[in-house]
Enzyme design. Sequence first.
Site, PDB file in Angstrom:
ATOM      1  N   ASP A  14       0.675  -1.296   0.085  1.00 20.00           N
ATOM      2  CA  ASP A  14      -0.026  -0.150  -0.056  1.00 20.00           C
ATOM      3  C   ASP A  14       0.987   1.188   0.186  1.00 20.00           C
ATOM      4  O   ASP A  14       1.904   1.229   0.619  1.00 20.00           O
ATOM      5  CB  ASP A  14      -1.027   0.083   1.174  1.00 20.00           C
ATOM      6  CG  ASP A  14      -1.567   1.199   1.188  1.00 20.00           C
ATOM      7  OD1 ASP A  14      -2.709   1.413   0.297  1.00 20.00           O
ATOM      8  OD2 ASP A  14      -1.363   2.195   2.214  1.00 20.00           O
ATOM      9  N   GLU A  16       0.918   5.386   0.726  1.00 18.33           N
ATOM     10  CA  GLU A  16       0.198   6.734   1.043  1.00 18.33           C
ATOM     11  C   GLU A  16       0.875   7.645   0.409  1.00 18.33           C
ATOM     12  O   GLU A  16       2.081   7.924   0.139  1.00 18.33           O
ATOM     13  CB  GLU A  16       0.389   6.765   2.629  1.00 18.33           C
ATOM     14  CG  GLU A  16      -0.294   6.060   3.552  1.00 18.33           C
ATOM     15  CD  GLU A  16      -1.945   5.952   3.247  1.00 18.33           C
ATOM     16  OE1 GLU A  16      -2.416   7.143   3.071  1.00 18.33           O
ATOM     17  OE2 GLU A  16      -2.223   4.859   3.203  1.00 18.33           O
ATOM     18  N   HIS A 161      -5.084   4.678   7.411  1.00 18.68           N
ATOM     19  CA  HIS A 161      -4.665   5.284   6.447  1.00 18.68           C
ATOM     20  C   HIS A 161      -2.888   5.258   6.476  1.00 18.68           C
ATOM     21  O   HIS A 161      -2.456   6.502   6.306  1.00 18.68           O
ATOM     22  CB  HIS A 161      -5.017   6.679   5.871  1.00 18.68           C
ATOM     23  CG  HIS A 161      -6.465   6.424   5.393  1.00 18.68           C
ATOM     24  ND1 HIS A 161      -6.668   6.227   4.215  1.00 18.68           N
ATOM     25  CD2 HIS A 161      -7.836   7.061   6.116  1.00 18.68           C
ATOM     26  CE1 HIS A 161      -8.009   5.986   3.988  1.00 18.68           C
ATOM     27  NE2 HIS A 161      -8.818   6.596   4.913  1.00 18.68           N
ATOM     28  N   ASP A 166      -2.567  -0.687   6.940  1.00 12.00           N
ATOM     29  CA  ASP A 166      -3.907  -0.697   5.891  1.00 12.00           C
ATOM     30  C   ASP A 166      -3.697  -2.063   4.987  1.00 12.00           C
ATOM     31  O   ASP A 166      -4.576  -2.919   4.744  1.00 12.00           O
ATOM     32  CB  ASP A 166      -3.689   0.299   5.057  1.00 12.00           C
ATOM     33  CG  ASP A 166      -4.511   1.566   5.532  1.00 12.00           C
ATOM     34  OD1 ASP A 166      -4.905   1.645   6.630  1.00 12.00           O
ATOM     35  OD2 ASP A 166      -4.525   2.535   4.629  1.00 12.00           O
TER      36      ASP A 166
END
Length: 255
Positions: A14, A16, A161, A166
């Site tokens: 993931d 950000e 987040h 996540d």
Amino acid sequence: MEFKTFSNEIVFFDLETNVPNKTGQHFHILEFGAIIVCPRTLEEVESFTTLIQPKDLSVASLRSSRSDGITRDKVADAPSFEDVAEKIYGLLNGRIWAGHNIRRFDCVRIKEAFAEIGKAAPEPSGIIDSLGLLSDKFGKRAGNMKMASLAAYFGLGVQKHRSLDDVRMNLEVLKHCATVLFLESTLPNQLEGKWQSSSKIMTRSRSSYQTAQRAMPYSKGSLGKMTQNVKNLLSKAQGNQALQSLIKHSHSLLR
């Protein structure tokens, strides 16, 4: 430098990023997180996460509405993407990539980031995008199918987040969805209809709170109650040892 390939291993990852708010502004990776998962046991065998300093620090927000959110101060002393590119390449290249909405977002950002530093991007041996997969197989029972909505549906907490949190939440959501679908396929006439009741949940987006309509597989209360109801149904239908073993395994995932 040569890298080994692991074509049967799954890496959930993931990113950000900043949220572009000006015309012509691009996405910049602010954090990368990944876990490598054994495809046979779904156990986490390795993890890695790092904040990343963008070339232009002004793209990172000065403040965050979340207590552990990513701010300009947090990434100011972080390594650049080029500093961690080799590690990220080693984690991703040749493995099955998994994540939520990764086809349209995370995969694209990874390729852009490697192109920006003039290096070849890692290549997956396959891609599992849980957004498309669950939309097709699980349906819209969790509302808008965002990770926050799916996590709330199963009582897994609030999405943070942050990359590593996540991806771990993503894996747990998939385990829960797979268990529900497996149980439904075992006795479709008795389970599918009973689990399609309507309810509401509150989901949080980056900018506001909103109410999403969803169907719940259980009434208000614990997942344990739902599992017990399923056990009763299966026991009445077929009282064999194989089904009892299935229930024990399902209960360990659902509680």
